[in-house]
Write a protein that holds these residues in place. Structure first.
Motif, PDB file in Angstrom:
ATOM      1  N   GLY A 159      10.270  21.418  12.675  1.00 54.84           N
ATOM      2  CA  GLY A 159      10.194  22.178  11.435  1.00 54.84           C
ATOM      3  C   GLY A 159       8.817  22.677  11.083  1.00 54.84           C
ATOM      4  O   GLY A 159       8.515  22.910   9.906  1.00 54.84           O
ATOM      5  N   VAL A 160       7.955  22.888  12.100  1.00 58.24           N
ATOM      6  CA  VAL A 160       6.574  23.297  11.840  1.00 58.24           C
ATOM      7  C   VAL A 160       6.517  24.618  11.071  1.00 58.24           C
ATOM      8  O   VAL A 160       5.702  24.795  10.158  1.00 58.24           O
ATOM      9  N   PHE A 161       7.386  25.565  11.442  1.00 56.92           N
ATOM     10  CA  PHE A 161       7.367  26.870  10.778  1.00 56.92           C
ATOM     11  C   PHE A 161       7.527  26.731   9.262  1.00 56.92           C
ATOM     12  O   PHE A 161       6.992  27.534   8.496  1.00 56.92           O
ATOM     13  N   PHE A 203       3.970  31.897   9.059  1.00 60.28           N
ATOM     14  CA  PHE A 203       5.418  32.066   8.919  1.00 60.28           C
ATOM     15  C   PHE A 203       5.860  32.362   7.478  1.00 60.28           C
ATOM     16  O   PHE A 203       6.693  33.248   7.263  1.00 60.28           O
ATOM     17  N   PRO A 204       5.335  31.678   6.447  1.00 63.54           N
ATOM     18  CA  PRO A 204       5.755  32.013   5.077  1.00 63.54           C
ATOM     19  C   PRO A 204       5.439  33.454   4.687  1.00 63.54           C
ATOM     20  O   PRO A 204       6.171  34.061   3.901  1.00 63.54           O
ATOM     21  N   GLN A 205       4.356  34.009   5.211  1.00 65.34           N
ATOM     22  CA  GLN A 205       4.015  35.400   4.914  1.00 65.34           C
ATOM     23  C   GLN A 205       5.038  36.352   5.528  1.00 65.34           C
ATOM     24  O   GLN A 205       5.397  37.377   4.925  1.00 65.34           O
ATOM     25  N   ILE A 206       5.497  36.023   6.735  1.00 66.09           N
ATOM     26  CA  ILE A 206       6.516  36.846   7.384  1.00 66.09           C
ATOM     27  C   ILE A 206       7.813  36.816   6.574  1.00 66.09           C
ATOM     28  O   ILE A 206       8.442  37.856   6.323  1.00 66.09           O
ATOM     29  N   LEU A 207       8.210  35.626   6.152  1.00 67.96           N
ATOM     30  CA  LEU A 207       9.414  35.513   5.344  1.00 67.96           C
ATOM     31  C   LEU A 207       9.278  36.281   4.036  1.00 67.96           C
ATOM     32  O   LEU A 207      10.194  37.009   3.624  1.00 67.96           O
ATOM     33  N   ALA A 208       8.137  36.138   3.361  1.00 66.93           N
ATOM     34  CA  ALA A 208       7.947  36.796   2.070  1.00 66.93           C
ATOM     35  C   ALA A 208       8.041  38.308   2.192  1.00 66.93           C
ATOM     36  O   ALA A 208       8.513  38.990   1.273  1.00 66.93           O
ATOM     37  N   LEU A 209       7.618  38.850   3.338  1.00 68.18           N
ATOM     38  CA  LEU A 209       7.617  40.295   3.527  1.00 68.18           C
ATOM     39  C   LEU A 209       8.992  40.824   3.922  1.00 68.18           C
ATOM     40  O   LEU A 209       9.364  41.938   3.542  1.00 68.18           O
ATOM     41  N   HIS A 210       9.773  40.020   4.661  1.00 67.89           N
ATOM     42  CA  HIS A 210      10.984  40.553   5.283  1.00 67.89           C
ATOM     43  C   HIS A 210      12.292  39.873   4.868  1.00 67.89           C
ATOM     44  O   HIS A 210      13.368  40.428   5.152  1.00 67.89           O
ATOM     45  N   VAL A 211      12.240  38.707   4.263  1.00 67.32           N
ATOM     46  CA  VAL A 211      13.478  37.973   3.942  1.00 67.32           C
ATOM     47  C   VAL A 211      13.473  37.630   2.455  1.00 67.32           C
ATOM     48  O   VAL A 211      12.636  36.835   2.012  1.00 67.32           O
ATOM     49  N   ALA A 222      -5.525  34.358  12.750  1.00 65.49           N
ATOM     50  CA  ALA A 222      -6.060  33.245  13.526  1.00 65.49           C
ATOM     51  C   ALA A 222      -5.675  31.965  12.800  1.00 65.49           C
ATOM     52  O   ALA A 222      -5.979  31.803  11.618  1.00 65.49           O
ATOM     53  N   GLY A 223      -4.991  31.075  13.494  1.00 65.62           N
ATOM     54  CA  GLY A 223      -4.553  29.838  12.855  1.00 65.62           C
ATOM     55  C   GLY A 223      -3.282  29.322  13.481  1.00 65.62           C
ATOM     56  O   GLY A 223      -3.035  29.506  14.679  1.00 65.62           O
ATOM     57  N   GLY A 224      -2.447  28.687  12.653  1.00 66.22           N
ATOM     58  CA  GLY A 224      -1.231  28.061  13.149  1.00 66.22           C
ATOM     59  C   GLY A 224       0.031  28.734  12.625  1.00 66.22           C
ATOM     60  O   GLY A 224      -0.008  29.573  11.710  1.00 66.22           O
ATOM     61  N   ASN A 225       1.157  28.339  13.207  1.00 62.22           N
ATOM     62  CA  ASN A 225       2.452  28.896  12.824  1.00 62.22           C
ATOM     63  C   ASN A 225       2.765  28.669  11.351  1.00 62.22           C
ATOM     64  O   ASN A 225       3.305  29.550  10.680  1.00 62.22           O
ATOM     65  N   ALA A 226       2.437  27.482  10.852  1.00 60.89           N
ATOM     66  CA  ALA A 226       2.839  27.101   9.502  1.00 60.89           C
ATOM     67  C   ALA A 226       2.194  27.979   8.445  1.00 60.89           C
ATOM     68  O   ALA A 226       2.780  28.194   7.373  1.00 60.89           O
ATOM     69  N   ALA A 227       0.997  28.506   8.701  1.00 63.52           N
ATOM     70  CA  ALA A 227       0.324  29.349   7.714  1.00 63.52           C
ATOM     71  C   ALA A 227       0.854  30.772   7.725  1.00 63.52           C
ATOM     72  O   ALA A 227       0.940  31.430   6.680  1.00 63.52           O
ATOM     73  N   MET A 278      -3.413  34.219  16.855  1.00 64.21           N
ATOM     74  CA  MET A 278      -4.433  33.762  17.797  1.00 64.21           C
ATOM     75  C   MET A 278      -4.790  32.312  17.503  1.00 64.21           C
ATOM     76  O   MET A 278      -5.018  31.945  16.340  1.00 64.21           O
ATOM     77  N   ARG A 279      -4.819  31.501  18.535  1.00 64.63           N
ATOM     78  CA  ARG A 279      -5.164  30.101  18.337  1.00 64.63           C
ATOM     79  C   ARG A 279      -6.635  29.977  17.958  1.00 64.63           C
ATOM     80  O   ARG A 279      -7.486  30.723  18.456  1.00 64.63           O
TER      81      ARG A 279
END
Length: 257
Positions: free
Chosen positions: A63-65, A41-49, A34-39, A208-209
């Motif tokens: 550049g919100v992500f 997205f870094p977790q997704i990158l850290a896990l997969h990239v 629950a929250g925004g894209n900016a919070a 979720m918003r």
């Protein structure tokens, strides 16, 4: 049976017990937020990239992500329509990228050909003006209504497959919608469509918003109002391999240079 005088056979050596590795922890990346894209997205990158990867965000916008991604962690190629980059015709060489980020317009109202019926303002305004079927331009894939949304995703995914290296990562932002009185599960359609293009669905995140969406006019509610969106993580399956037999593997180390 041993003969008389033979020494008794030595007992078999005990088998070593397998010891499970790892540590007990609750500090893991979760699939729902629950929250925004900016919070998130870094977790997704850290896990997969992996750090140092060459990543193209082809719908960069404001550049919100990337606002909470540590500067310099990735080699970022930021582009969008303001830089003259169409996500369906990228300027990158074949198999040149480690990862790609895609967040095109995901509501059919943004892609209607007539300005008087076209929906959406704000952050998607430039995308709406460019990808619509008005102004002498062809709409995405030639489809109408929700099909135009799906066509845009699939056209961009074909181009993403061209520029990604084998096992490269594609991160897609999308949202389901109700269009023309039909429930359209866009995230399912994208997963199915990208599987046919040679992408393995590696992960899924639900965002979720935090606030309740407002509704200007409501006569009768028929479907649940969408207050969540998705980040889908795909991996490019090399040519000749079956998507159905592909398995998740560790992130591919970035290329040097």
């Amino acid at each position: 049976m041993s003969e008389a005088g033979d020494a008794p056979a030595a007992p078999p050596a005990p088998r070593k017990r397998r010891v499970q590795g790892g540590l007990a922890t609750a500090d893991v990346v979760l699939s729902a937020h629950a929250g925004g894209n900016a919070a998130l997205f870094p977790q997704i990158l850290a896990l997969h990239v992996p750090a140092g990867s060459l990543v193209a965000d082809v719908t960069f916008g404001q550049g919100v992500f990337w606002r909470e991604v540590p500067p310099g962690r990735y080699r970022l190629l930021a582009s969008d329509l303001a830089t003259g980059t169409d996500c369906r015709a990228l300027p990158h060489a074949d198999a040149s990228l480690d990862a790609l980020v895609l967040d095109p317009p995901y509501m059919e109202g943004l892609l209607r050909p007539k300005p008087e019926t076209r929906g959406g303002l704000g952050s998607h305004a430039a995308l709406r003006r460019y990808y619509d079927a008005g102004g002498g331009r062809a709409g995405p894939g030639g489809g109408r209504w929700h099909q135009a949304v799906l066509d845009l995703y699939l056209d961009a995914a074909r181009e993403a497959r061209r520029v990604l290296r084998d096992h490269g990562i594609l991160i897609v932002k999308c949202q389901d919608e109700v269009s023309a009185n039909r429930q359209e599960l866009t995230h399912v359609q994208i997963v199915t469509g990208l599987a046919a293009l040679g992408f393995y669905a590696r992960d899924l995140f639900v965002l979720m918003r935090p606030n309740r969406p407002g509704i200007a006019r409501l006569l009768r509610q028929v479907h649940a109002r969408k207050n969540h969106s998705y980040f889908l993580v795909f991996q490019k399956v090399p040519a000749g391999q079956e998507v159905a037999r592909y398995r998740s593997r560790g992130p591919v180390p970035p290329r040097a240079g």
